[in-house]
Write a protein that holds these residues in place. Structure first.
Motif, PDB file in Angstrom:
ATOM      1  N   ASP A 225       0.823  -1.206   0.000  1.00 30.35           N
ATOM      2  CA  ASP A 225       0.000   0.000   0.000  1.00 30.35           C
ATOM      3  C   ASP A 225       0.858   1.258   0.000  1.00 30.35           C
ATOM      4  OD1 ASP A 225      -2.940  -1.023   0.547  1.00 30.35           O
ATOM      5  OD2 ASP A 225      -1.595  -2.216   1.797  1.00 30.35           O
ATOM      6  N   LEU A 226       2.008   1.200   0.697  1.00 32.44           N
ATOM      7  CA  LEU A 226       2.903   2.355   0.786  1.00 32.44           C
ATOM      8  C   LEU A 226       4.335   1.875   0.601  1.00 32.44           C
ATOM      9  CD1 LEU A 226       3.134   5.422   1.448  1.00 32.44           C
ATOM     10  CD2 LEU A 226       3.475   4.763   3.833  1.00 32.44           C
ATOM     11  N   LEU A 227       5.013   2.438  -0.388  1.00 31.87           N
ATOM     12  CA  LEU A 227       6.410   2.124  -0.666  1.00 31.87           C
ATOM     13  C   LEU A 227       7.258   3.376  -0.478  1.00 31.87           C
ATOM     14  CD1 LEU A 227       8.755   0.375  -1.769  1.00 31.87           C
ATOM     15  CD2 LEU A 227       8.056   1.076  -4.073  1.00 31.87           C
ATOM     16  N   ALA A 256       7.478   0.494  -8.539  1.00 26.00           N
ATOM     17  CA  ALA A 256       6.108   0.700  -8.064  1.00 26.00           C
ATOM     18  C   ALA A 256       5.086   0.217  -9.076  1.00 26.00           C
ATOM     19  CB  ALA A 256       5.889   2.174  -7.740  1.00 26.00           C
ATOM     20  N   ALA A 257       5.331   0.505 -10.341  1.00 30.15           N
ATOM     21  CA  ALA A 257       4.378   0.126 -11.384  1.00 30.15           C
ATOM     22  C   ALA A 257       4.299  -1.390 -11.539  1.00 30.15           C
ATOM     23  CB  ALA A 257       4.767   0.782 -12.704  1.00 30.15           C
ATOM     24  N   VAL A 265       6.522   6.809  -2.382  1.00 33.42           N
ATOM     25  CA  VAL A 265       7.204   7.921  -1.722  1.00 33.42           C
ATOM     26  C   VAL A 265       8.668   7.902  -2.142  1.00 33.42           C
ATOM     27  CG1 VAL A 265       7.844   8.988   0.467  1.00 33.42           C
ATOM     28  CG2 VAL A 265       5.640   7.802   0.253  1.00 33.42           C
ATOM     29  N   LEU A 266       9.097   8.952  -2.847  1.00 38.39           N
ATOM     30  CA  LEU A 266      10.489   9.092  -3.280  1.00 38.39           C
ATOM     31  C   LEU A 266      11.278   9.847  -2.225  1.00 38.39           C
ATOM     32  CD1 LEU A 266       9.867  10.212  -6.976  1.00 38.39           C
ATOM     33  CD2 LEU A 266      10.212   7.875  -6.127  1.00 38.39           C
ATOM     34  N   ALA A 285       8.988  10.137 -12.327  1.00 39.51           N
ATOM     35  CA  ALA A 285       8.259   9.018 -11.724  1.00 39.51           C
ATOM     36  C   ALA A 285       6.861   8.894 -12.315  1.00 39.51           C
ATOM     37  CB  ALA A 285       8.184   9.197 -10.220  1.00 39.51           C
ATOM     38  N   ALA A 286       6.182  10.022 -12.488  1.00 36.68           N
ATOM     39  CA  ALA A 286       4.807   9.994 -13.000  1.00 36.68           C
ATOM     40  C   ALA A 286       4.740   9.505 -14.435  1.00 36.68           C
ATOM     41  CB  ALA A 286       4.185  11.381 -12.886  1.00 36.68           C
ATOM     42  N   ALA A 287       5.827   9.638 -15.172  1.00 35.64           N
ATOM     43  CA  ALA A 287       5.844   9.148 -16.549  1.00 35.64           C
ATOM     44  C   ALA A 287       5.829   7.621 -16.619  1.00 35.64           C
ATOM     45  CB  ALA A 287       7.081   9.678 -17.274  1.00 35.64           C
ATOM     46  N   VAL A 288       6.151   6.969 -15.506  1.00 37.72           N
ATOM     47  CA  VAL A 288       6.236   5.507 -15.463  1.00 37.72           C
ATOM     48  C   VAL A 288       5.138   4.903 -14.596  1.00 37.72           C
ATOM     49  CG1 VAL A 288       7.721   3.559 -14.836  1.00 37.72           C
ATOM     50  CG2 VAL A 288       8.740   5.654 -15.774  1.00 37.72           C
ATOM     51  N   PHE A 289       4.829   5.575 -13.482  1.00 36.04           N
ATOM     52  CA  PHE A 289       3.888   5.053 -12.483  1.00 36.04           C
ATOM     53  C   PHE A 289       2.661   5.945 -12.447  1.00 36.04           C
ATOM     54  CE2 PHE A 289       2.613   5.127  -7.873  1.00 36.04           C
ATOM     55  CZ  PHE A 289       2.020   3.873  -7.859  1.00 36.04           C
ATOM     56  N   ARG A 290       1.483   5.344 -12.639  1.00 32.89           N
ATOM     57  CA  ARG A 290       0.238   6.113 -12.722  1.00 32.89           C
ATOM     58  C   ARG A 290      -0.450   6.296 -11.380  1.00 32.89           C
ATOM     59  NH1 ARG A 290       1.573   8.533 -17.195  1.00 32.89           N
ATOM     60  NH2 ARG A 290       1.859   7.109 -18.973  1.00 32.89           N
ATOM     61  N   GLY A 291       0.110   5.744 -10.328  1.00 35.35           N
ATOM     62  CA  GLY A 291      -0.491   5.882  -9.006  1.00 35.35           C
ATOM     63  C   GLY A 291      -0.065   7.168  -8.324  1.00 35.35           C
TER      64      GLY A 291
END
Length: 310
Positions: A225-227, A256-257, A265-266, A285-291
């Motif tokens: 749930d949280l990384l 994450a994806a 969390v980075l 990060a957002a370019a790879v992971f949609r969460g």
């Protein structure tokens, strides 16, 4: 305070900056507190965050580079000073000498009992006794022995109020239903637990610090749930990341994806980057992971996402 949240006590990497302290992460989980990688200055950061050493039940070190452990002497001595009776400590077994040096770094009235659990091998399940979770550690790929941590809440059930009401089950009968698996309703029918509940997967958390990409990284992050994960470098510096045994923002997002993480969390940012570069970590990060992507800042309180409703 959320019953399940991570408090960021520091988010820099090897060198602290004006705005980012050395590492330090305190996870609150149902009354238990796990302090991961207390770097230099962690004790003072806890004061700024309104935290007490009485919040600490575990000290968990990923490895013995200074930015991940130089806060141990202050934390341990403060715990003794403030009357904390006992705590647990997990750390790489190969660094036992460094642990002893940190644990007994100076003269102080040492009253705390610390139950040590050295980590060895590729995977370790720690003894969490009566804690409401399991805690495992996996060996990572860093120039020195390093481990990541994974916390898992046991699976349970969620009672369905509408189903209970429809069958006339209420009050103490609900407790008997949970304990015995069935109960007799007021009309004489037998009501089973399966009719009035659904499976509830346990929540999960992982913390991954200094490492290159490797299979254990994905195994630790699987379905959490949280990384909380290091992203020391931006993607254009991937060669540096590989050479020094670290991840980029894009690599952290890939983890994450592929692992099905809910909130990413980075943290652990290199001092080479300026404040105006910060958005680039989030963008890459957002370019790879949609969460949900969070760029950590010191003293942030980041909750574990709420459970998904059945």
């Amino acid at each position: 305070m959320s019953a399940r949240e991570i408090v960021v006590l520091g988010s820099a990497s090897a060198v602290p900056t004006r705005t980012r302290n050395h590492n330090g992460y305190l996870l609150h989980w149902d009354g238990q507190g796990l302090l991961f990688d207390p770097g230099e200055g962690t004790q003072r950061q806890m004061i700024h965050a309104g935290l007490s050493v009485h919040d600490i039940d575990w000290i968990c070190l990923t490895h013995f580079h200074g930015d991940h452990c130089l806060g141990v002497p202050g934390i341990v001595q403060r715990m003794s000073r403030d009357g904390v009776a006992e705590a647990n400590a997990a750390f790489p077994a190969s660094g036992a000498l460094y642990w002893e040096r940190l644990r007994h770094a100076t003269i102080f009235h040492d009253t705390i009992r610390i139950r040590e659990q050295p980590l060895g091998g590729s995977a370790v399940e720690l003894d969490t006794a009566d804690a409401p979770f399991t805690l495992t550690a996996r060996r990572l790929d860093h120039p020195v022995e390093a481990y990541g941590y994974r916390l898992v809440e046991p699976d349970g059930i969620t009672m369905l109020p509408d189903e209970l009401a429809a069958r006339g089950v209420h009050g103490l009968a609900i407790r008997r239903l949970r304990e015995d698996g069935q109960v007799t309703a007021p009309d004489g029918t037998v009501v089973t637990l399966g009719e009035c509940s659904v499976h509830r997967p346990g929540q999960r958390f992982a913390l991954i610090m200094d490492t290159r990409l490797c299979d254990p990284v994905f195994e630790l992050a699987d379905g959490v749930d949280l990384l909380v994960i290091e992203s020391t470098f931006l993607d254009e510096d991937a060669a540096l990341a590989r050479d020094y045994g670290h991840l980029t923002a894009g690599q952290a997002a890939r983890v994450a994806a592929e692992a099905g993480v809910r909130r990413l969390v980075l943290t652990h940012f290199s001092e080479r980057y300026r404040a105006e570069d910060e958005h680039r970590f989030a963008d890459q990060a957002a370019a790879v992971f949609r969460g949900d992507v969070v760029v950590a800042h010191d003293l942030d309180r980041i909750p574990v996402p709420p459970r998904r409703r059945p």
